[in-house]
Design a protein around this motif. Structure first.
Motif, PDB file in Angstrom:
ATOM      1  N   TYR A 150       0.850  -1.194   0.000  1.00  0.00           N
ATOM      2  CA  TYR A 150       0.000   0.000   0.000  1.00  0.00           C
ATOM      3  C   TYR A 150       0.883   1.241   0.000  1.00  0.00           C
ATOM      4  O   TYR A 150       1.926   1.252   0.637  1.00  0.00           O
ATOM      5  CB  TYR A 150      -0.867   0.071   1.259  1.00  0.00           C
ATOM      6  N   PRO A 151       0.416   2.309  -0.631  1.00  0.00           N
ATOM      7  CA  PRO A 151       1.151   3.577  -0.503  1.00  0.00           C
ATOM      8  C   PRO A 151       0.971   4.121   0.918  1.00  0.00           C
ATOM      9  O   PRO A 151      -0.043   3.843   1.574  1.00  0.00           O
ATOM     10  CB  PRO A 151       0.497   4.487  -1.540  1.00  0.00           C
ATOM     11  N   PRO A 152       1.931   4.887   1.416  1.00  0.00           N
ATOM     12  CA  PRO A 152       1.847   5.416   2.784  1.00  0.00           C
ATOM     13  C   PRO A 152       0.551   6.177   3.070  1.00  0.00           C
ATOM     14  O   PRO A 152       0.002   6.074   4.169  1.00  0.00           O
ATOM     15  CB  PRO A 152       3.063   6.337   2.897  1.00  0.00           C
ATOM     16  N   GLU A 153       0.030   6.903   2.098  1.00  0.00           N
ATOM     17  CA  GLU A 153      -1.202   7.664   2.302  1.00  0.00           C
ATOM     18  C   GLU A 153      -2.377   6.730   2.594  1.00  0.00           C
ATOM     19  O   GLU A 153      -3.214   7.017   3.445  1.00  0.00           O
ATOM     20  CB  GLU A 153      -1.529   8.535   1.076  1.00  0.00           C
ATOM     21  N   GLU A 154      -2.428   5.610   1.887  1.00  0.00           N
ATOM     22  CA  GLU A 154      -3.516   4.661   2.117  1.00  0.00           C
ATOM     23  C   GLU A 154      -3.356   3.962   3.471  1.00  0.00           C
ATOM     24  O   GLU A 154      -4.333   3.734   4.181  1.00  0.00           O
ATOM     25  CB  GLU A 154      -3.581   3.626   0.997  1.00  0.00           C
ATOM     26  N   LEU A 155      -2.114   3.639   3.841  1.00  0.00           N
ATOM     27  CA  LEU A 155      -1.874   3.052   5.161  1.00  0.00           C
ATOM     28  C   LEU A 155      -2.296   4.010   6.264  1.00  0.00           C
ATOM     29  O   LEU A 155      -2.877   3.593   7.270  1.00  0.00           O
ATOM     30  CB  LEU A 155      -0.397   2.689   5.330  1.00  0.00           C
ATOM     31  N   ALA A 156      -2.018   5.289   6.083  1.00  0.00           N
ATOM     32  CA  ALA A 156      -2.421   6.290   7.076  1.00  0.00           C
ATOM     33  C   ALA A 156      -3.944   6.333   7.186  1.00  0.00           C
ATOM     34  O   ALA A 156      -4.491   6.383   8.293  1.00  0.00           O
ATOM     35  CB  ALA A 156      -1.867   7.657   6.704  1.00  0.00           C
ATOM     36  N   LYS A 157      -4.627   6.280   6.076  1.00  0.00           N
ATOM     37  CA  LYS A 157      -6.087   6.302   6.070  1.00  0.00           C
ATOM     38  C   LYS A 157      -6.652   5.055   6.756  1.00  0.00           C
ATOM     39  O   LYS A 157      -7.578   5.149   7.569  1.00  0.00           O
ATOM     40  CB  LYS A 157      -6.590   6.389   4.626  1.00  0.00           C
ATOM     41  N   ILE A 158      -6.087   3.898   6.455  1.00  0.00           N
ATOM     42  CA  ILE A 158      -6.523   2.646   7.086  1.00  0.00           C
ATOM     43  C   ILE A 158      -6.272   2.705   8.590  1.00  0.00           C
ATOM     44  O   ILE A 158      -7.127   2.323   9.396  1.00  0.00           O
ATOM     45  CB  ILE A 158      -5.796   1.441   6.447  1.00  0.00           C
ATOM     46  N   GLY A 159      -5.102   3.178   8.981  1.00  0.00           N
ATOM     47  CA  GLY A 159      -4.765   3.274  10.398  1.00  0.00           C
ATOM     48  C   GLY A 159      -5.690   4.216  11.145  1.00  0.00           C
ATOM     49  O   GLY A 159      -6.142   3.908  12.252  1.00  0.00           O
ATOM     50  N   LYS A 160      -5.991   5.351  10.555  1.00  0.00           N
ATOM     51  CA  LYS A 160      -6.890   6.308  11.192  1.00  0.00           C
ATOM     52  C   LYS A 160      -8.272   5.701  11.371  1.00  0.00           C
ATOM     53  O   LYS A 160      -8.877   5.809  12.450  1.00  0.00           O
ATOM     54  CB  LYS A 160      -6.976   7.593  10.366  1.00  0.00           C
ATOM     55  N   SER A 161      -8.768   5.039  10.353  1.00  0.00           N
ATOM     56  CA  SER A 161     -10.077   4.398  10.431  1.00  0.00           C
ATOM     57  C   SER A 161     -10.091   3.317  11.506  1.00  0.00           C
ATOM     58  O   SER A 161     -11.032   3.231  12.310  1.00  0.00           O
ATOM     59  CB  SER A 161     -10.439   3.799   9.074  1.00  0.00           C
ATOM     60  N   PHE A 162      -9.032   2.495  11.556  1.00  0.00           N
ATOM     61  CA  PHE A 162      -8.946   1.443  12.562  1.00  0.00           C
ATOM     62  C   PHE A 162      -8.974   2.029  13.969  1.00  0.00           C
ATOM     63  O   PHE A 162      -9.760   1.614  14.809  1.00  0.00           O
ATOM     64  CB  PHE A 162      -7.677   0.606  12.375  1.00  0.00           C
ATOM     65  N   TRP A 163      -8.099   2.993  14.235  1.00  0.00           N
ATOM     66  CA  TRP A 163      -8.016   3.538  15.593  1.00  0.00           C
ATOM     67  C   TRP A 163      -9.276   4.284  16.000  1.00  0.00           C
ATOM     68  O   TRP A 163      -9.717   4.193  17.142  1.00  0.00           O
ATOM     69  CB  TRP A 163      -6.772   4.407  15.754  1.00  0.00           C
ATOM     70  N   ASN A 164      -9.884   5.029  15.073  1.00  0.00           N
ATOM     71  CA  ASN A 164     -11.132   5.721  15.411  1.00  0.00           C
ATOM     72  C   ASN A 164     -12.228   4.720  15.758  1.00  0.00           C
ATOM     73  O   ASN A 164     -12.984   4.922  16.706  1.00  0.00           O
ATOM     74  CB  ASN A 164     -11.568   6.636  14.279  1.00  0.00           C
ATOM     75  N   THR A 165     -12.315   3.644  15.004  1.00  0.00           N
ATOM     76  CA  THR A 165     -13.302   2.598  15.275  1.00  0.00           C
ATOM     77  C   THR A 165     -12.997   1.909  16.598  1.00  0.00           C
ATOM     78  O   THR A 165     -13.892   1.683  17.427  1.00  0.00           O
ATOM     79  CB  THR A 165     -13.323   1.577  14.124  1.00  0.00           C
ATOM     80  N   PHE A 166     -11.741   1.569  16.831  1.00  0.00           N
ATOM     81  CA  PHE A 166     -11.317   0.897  18.056  1.00  0.00           C
ATOM     82  C   PHE A 166     -11.618   1.758  19.284  1.00  0.00           C
ATOM     83  O   PHE A 166     -12.228   1.303  20.252  1.00  0.00           O
ATOM     84  CB  PHE A 166      -9.821   0.581  17.968  1.00  0.00           C
ATOM     85  N   ILE A 167     -11.216   3.012  19.243  1.00  0.00           N
ATOM     86  CA  ILE A 167     -11.411   3.919  20.376  1.00  0.00           C
ATOM     87  C   ILE A 167     -12.898   4.171  20.606  1.00  0.00           C
ATOM     88  O   ILE A 167     -13.367   4.193  21.755  1.00  0.00           O
ATOM     89  CB  ILE A 167     -10.644   5.245  20.177  1.00  0.00           C
ATOM     90  N   SER A 168     -13.652   4.337  19.546  1.00  0.00           N
ATOM     91  CA  SER A 168     -15.093   4.545  19.689  1.00  0.00           C
ATOM     92  C   SER A 168     -15.743   3.357  20.383  1.00  0.00           C
ATOM     93  O   SER A 168     -16.568   3.531  21.290  1.00  0.00           O
ATOM     94  CB  SER A 168     -15.724   4.753  18.308  1.00  0.00           C
ATOM     95  N   GLY A 169     -15.363   2.150  20.003  1.00  0.00           N
ATOM     96  CA  GLY A 169     -15.893   0.955  20.650  1.00  0.00           C
ATOM     97  C   GLY A 169     -15.522   0.882  22.112  1.00  0.00           C
ATOM     98  O   GLY A 169     -16.353   0.541  22.969  1.00  0.00           O
ATOM     99  N   LYS A 170     -14.270   1.199  22.428  1.00  0.00           N
ATOM    100  CA  LYS A 170     -13.835   1.195  23.831  1.00  0.00           C
ATOM    101  C   LYS A 170     -14.588   2.240  24.633  1.00  0.00           C
ATOM    102  O   LYS A 170     -14.960   2.009  25.785  1.00  0.00           O
ATOM    103  CB  LYS A 170     -12.321   1.441  23.937  1.00  0.00           C
ATOM    104  N   CYS A 171     -14.833   3.409  24.049  1.00  0.00           N
ATOM    105  CA  CYS A 171     -15.571   4.470  24.744  1.00  0.00           C
ATOM    106  C   CYS A 171     -17.009   4.049  25.012  1.00  0.00           C
ATOM    107  O   CYS A 171     -17.540   4.323  26.090  1.00  0.00           O
ATOM    108  CB  CYS A 171     -15.537   5.761  23.930  1.00  0.00           C
TER     109      CYS A 171
END
Length: 85
Positions: A48-69
């Motif tokens: 993956y290009p770095p920009e796409e990895l950043a987008k995937i990572g942001k989506s993962f962490w936002n989803t993860f943190i939202s679930g934990k909250c």
């Protein structure tokens, strides 16, 4: 962390395929005992290009943190309910 502070991320290929017989132990034994290098799964830096990895990572962490909250909110609401009952 590529989406938060890309200047600190060094993309490198890492990891290896996980032997199927090791998967059942993943909740009980640390990954360094189940994998070649402690990484769960294989990552190829050219996948993956770095920009796409950043987008995937942001989506993962936002989803993860939202679930934990949401989970924490439910626990705190129940704790409050028990306290005032």
């Amino acid at each position: 962390m590529l989406w938060l502070c890309p200047e600190y991320v060094k993309l490198e290929s890492m990891g290896s395929d996980i032997p199927p017989e090791n998967r059942m132990f993943s909740d009980y034994i640390s990954w360094d005992k189940l994998t070649e290098d402690g990484c769960w799964g294989k990552f190829d830096k050219d996948s993956y290009p770095p920009e796409e990895l950043a987008k995937i990572g942001k989506s993962f962490w936002n989803t993860f943190i939202s679930g934990k909250c949401e989970g924490l909110k439910a626990v705190l609401e129940e704790a409050y309910h028990r306290k005032i009952s």
